[in-house]
Motif scaffolding. Sequence first.
Motif, short mmCIF file in Angstrom:
data_model
loop_
_atom_site.label_atom_id
_atom_site.label_comp_id
_atom_site.label_asym_id
_atom_site.label_seq_id
_atom_site.Cartn_x
_atom_site.Cartn_y
_atom_site.Cartn_z
N CYS A 9 0.75 -58.75 7.37
CA CYS A 9 -0.04 -57.93 8.29
C CYS A 9 0.86 -57.54 9.45
O CYS A 9 1.32 -58.40 10.19
N ILE A 17 -3.73 -52.60 13.34
CA ILE A 17 -3.07 -52.91 12.08
C ILE A 17 -2.33 -51.66 11.58
O ILE A 17 -2.92 -50.60 11.45
N GLU A 20 -1.16 -53.67 5.86
CA GLU A 20 -1.62 -54.91 5.25
C GLU A 20 -1.17 -54.87 3.80
O GLU A 20 -1.31 -53.84 3.13
#
Length: 37
Positions: A9, A17, A20
Amino acid sequence: MSLEETAICVVDEAGRIVKEARAASEPQVLSEALRKV
């Protein structure tokens, strides 16, 4: 979680983010996965 696979991540400076992923827990595979960010 298995030793065979690593969860990845990546977050930016604001905590959002960016990526991922999951990859095999091998240095070369992890390196390639992180380069694709």
